[in-house]
Design an enzyme around this catalytic site. Structure first.
Site, mmCIF file in Angstrom:
data_model
loop_
_atom_site.group_PDB
_atom_site.id
_atom_site.type_symbol
_atom_site.label_atom_id
_atom_site.label_comp_id
_atom_site.label_asym_id
_atom_site.label_seq_id
_atom_site.Cartn_x
_atom_site.Cartn_y
_atom_site.Cartn_z
ATOM 1 N N ASN A 13 116.104 4.301 -31.492
ATOM 2 C CA ASN A 13 116.079 5.733 -31.167
ATOM 3 C C ASN A 13 115.552 6.449 -32.404
ATOM 4 O O ASN A 13 116.254 6.580 -33.390
ATOM 5 C CB ASN A 13 117.501 6.203 -30.819
ATOM 6 C CG ASN A 13 117.601 7.710 -30.698
ATOM 7 O OD1 ASN A 13 116.595 8.399 -30.527
ATOM 8 N ND2 ASN A 13 118.819 8.234 -30.799
ATOM 9 N N TRP A 14 114.310 6.874 -32.308
ATOM 10 C CA TRP A 14 113.659 7.462 -33.489
ATOM 11 C C TRP A 14 114.128 8.873 -33.790
ATOM 12 O O TRP A 14 113.833 9.401 -34.853
ATOM 13 C CB TRP A 14 112.145 7.464 -33.293
ATOM 14 C CG TRP A 14 111.488 6.143 -33.529
ATOM 15 C CD1 TRP A 14 112.087 4.979 -33.954
ATOM 16 C CD2 TRP A 14 110.095 5.847 -33.390
ATOM 17 N NE1 TRP A 14 111.151 3.996 -34.075
ATOM 18 C CE2 TRP A 14 109.919 4.492 -33.741
ATOM 19 C CE3 TRP A 14 108.981 6.595 -32.999
ATOM 20 C CZ2 TRP A 14 108.662 3.880 -33.710
ATOM 21 C CZ3 TRP A 14 107.740 5.987 -32.967
ATOM 22 C CH2 TRP A 14 107.583 4.640 -33.319
ATOM 23 N N LYS A 15 114.756 9.551 -32.804
ATOM 24 C CA LYS A 15 115.145 10.963 -32.982
ATOM 25 C C LYS A 15 113.882 11.777 -33.313
ATOM 26 O O LYS A 15 112.803 11.427 -32.844
ATOM 27 C CB LYS A 15 116.244 11.085 -34.037
ATOM 28 C CG LYS A 15 117.389 10.099 -33.747
ATOM 29 C CD LYS A 15 118.625 10.311 -34.549
ATOM 30 C CE LYS A 15 119.665 9.276 -34.147
ATOM 31 N NZ LYS A 15 120.938 9.456 -34.824
ATOM 32 N N HIS A 98 123.118 11.715 -25.497
ATOM 33 C CA HIS A 98 123.316 11.322 -26.900
ATOM 34 C C HIS A 98 124.258 12.333 -27.578
ATOM 35 O O HIS A 98 124.230 13.520 -27.265
ATOM 36 C CB HIS A 98 121.962 11.276 -27.624
ATOM 37 C CG HIS A 98 122.065 10.681 -28.992
ATOM 38 N ND1 HIS A 98 122.492 11.410 -30.076
ATOM 39 C CD2 HIS A 98 121.842 9.425 -29.440
ATOM 40 C CE1 HIS A 98 122.513 10.616 -31.145
ATOM 41 N NE2 HIS A 98 122.129 9.409 -30.781
ATOM 42 N N GLU A 100 124.155 13.781 -30.306
ATOM 43 C CA GLU A 100 123.483 14.941 -30.920
ATOM 44 C C GLU A 100 123.156 15.986 -29.854
ATOM 45 O O GLU A 100 123.216 17.189 -30.107
ATOM 46 C CB GLU A 100 122.234 14.477 -31.690
ATOM 47 C CG GLU A 100 122.636 13.790 -32.991
ATOM 48 C CD GLU A 100 121.683 12.727 -33.487
ATOM 49 O OE1 GLU A 100 120.513 12.688 -33.060
ATOM 50 O OE2 GLU A 100 122.122 11.912 -34.334
ATOM 51 N N GLU A 170 128.726 4.850 -28.709
ATOM 52 C CA GLU A 170 128.347 5.304 -30.043
ATOM 53 C C GLU A 170 129.442 6.212 -30.608
ATOM 54 O O GLU A 170 129.446 7.425 -30.342
ATOM 55 C CB GLU A 170 127.030 6.090 -29.977
ATOM 56 C CG GLU A 170 125.861 5.255 -29.522
ATOM 57 C CD GLU A 170 124.546 5.822 -30.061
ATOM 58 O OE1 GLU A 170 123.842 5.079 -30.722
ATOM 59 O OE2 GLU A 170 124.261 7.001 -29.829
ATOM 60 N N GLY A 176 124.796 7.668 -38.300
ATOM 61 C CA GLY A 176 124.130 8.191 -39.491
ATOM 62 C C GLY A 176 125.033 8.319 -40.701
ATOM 63 O O GLY A 176 124.734 9.054 -41.640
ATOM 64 N N SER A 216 125.156 3.376 -37.182
ATOM 65 C CA SER A 216 124.938 2.697 -38.470
ATOM 66 C C SER A 216 124.708 1.187 -38.331
ATOM 67 O O SER A 216 125.196 0.410 -39.154
ATOM 68 C CB SER A 216 126.101 2.988 -39.426
ATOM 69 O OG SER A 216 126.148 4.372 -39.728
ATOM 70 N N GLY A 237 119.500 3.878 -34.680
ATOM 71 C CA GLY A 237 118.813 5.103 -35.100
ATOM 72 C C GLY A 237 118.009 4.866 -36.363
ATOM 73 O O GLY A 237 116.911 4.300 -36.335
ATOM 74 N N GLY A 238 118.578 5.259 -37.496
ATOM 75 C CA GLY A 238 117.874 5.227 -38.781
ATOM 76 C C GLY A 238 117.172 3.909 -39.084
ATOM 77 O O GLY A 238 116.020 3.906 -39.546
#
Ligand code: PGA
Length: 252
Positions: A13-15, A98, A100, A170, A176, A216, A237-238
């Site tokens: 998930n690149w956001k 998600h 966010e 999640e 993150g 993470s 993600g990251g």
């Protein structure tokens, strides 16, 4: 049906990262790194990069998707995007709910439910995200929160629809933050989510649904998480922003 009978699906998930140019460069680097891997490889890219990503990934094992969608087919909804638009651009799946989106844009389970209705109708595959905040965990209401998010988000859907939904557990405190859930904590939540599906729908649906862990995930912690019987994949993600790091996670 156990872990081994379900596909392992690892999604990035690149956001809000990567331009079209950066996307194409990534995919070209990524293709040879993951061409022989066992897990299914999904990548959720920004709306603007979906077409370029799906063209670059054509004929490979990389499945391109989106990070959110609007619940309507079309209309006066400035800034929004429909399932039909995503599909035409080359998306095959979409992330819904998600944390966010829930936290920053105040999306409720009722909103997520409407979005899922549109996603099922379109034929896109949904990844439904659920998870508790640190405050909820400390208050001891994690299971209540997970049960509510799962049953309200999926309210009214058939066993078949639920079975082809990927659920991503999640925990918000792990996203993150470099504080991933331990395999034990994650497994407990995944098992609980599967029980909720079994009680609300049926045991066969629960056995079929793929449940990913997200928060993470790194090359160092991924293999142990995937050893757990109810952890069928990962939402990254990251660490998915680097083709090399993400491929290390996928290769295990
Ligand atoms: P993270 O994000 O891997 O950077 O913690 C996970 C996610 O938000 O899906």
């Amino acid at each position: 049906m156990g872990h081994a009978d379900r596909p392992t699906i690892i999604a990035g998930n690149w956001k809000m990262y990567k331009t079209i140019g950066e996307t194409v460069a990534y995919i070209h680097q990524f293709i040879p790194l993951v061409k022989d891997v066992a897990p299914l490889v999904y990548l959720a890219v920004p709306f603007t990069a979906i077409r370029a990503a799906s063209d670059a990934a054509k004929g490979t094992n990389i499945v391109i998707g989106a990070q959110d969608v609007n619940e309507h087919a079309e209309g006066a909804f400035t800034g929004e995007i429909s399932c039909g638009m995503l599909k035409e651009a080359g998306a095959q799946f979409v992330i819904v709910g998600h944390s966010e989106r829930r936290q920053i844009y105040h999306e409720s389970d009722a909103m997520v439910n409407k979005k899922l209705r549109a996603v099922y109708a379109s034929g896109l595959q949904p990844i439904l995200c659920v998870g508790e905040t640190l405050q909820m965990r400390e208050a001891g209401v994690t299971e209540f929160v997970l049960q509510t998010q799962v049953t309200h988000s999926l309210d009214g859907f058939s066993s078949g629809q639920v079975a082809r939904t990927i659920i991503a557990y999640e925990p918000v405190w792990a996203i993150g933050t470099n504080k991933h859930a331990t395999p034990e904590i994650a497994e407990k939540a995944h098992r609980f989510i599967r029980e909720v599906i079994s009680e609300t729908w049926d045991a066969e649906t629960a056995a079929r649904v793929v449940i990913q862990y997200g928060g993470s995930v790194k090359p160092e912690n991924a293999p142990k998480l995937l050893l757990e019987p109810d952890i069928d994949g990962l939402l990254v993600g990251g660490a998915s922003l680097s083709a090399v790091t993400f491929s290390q996670i996928i290769k295990g």
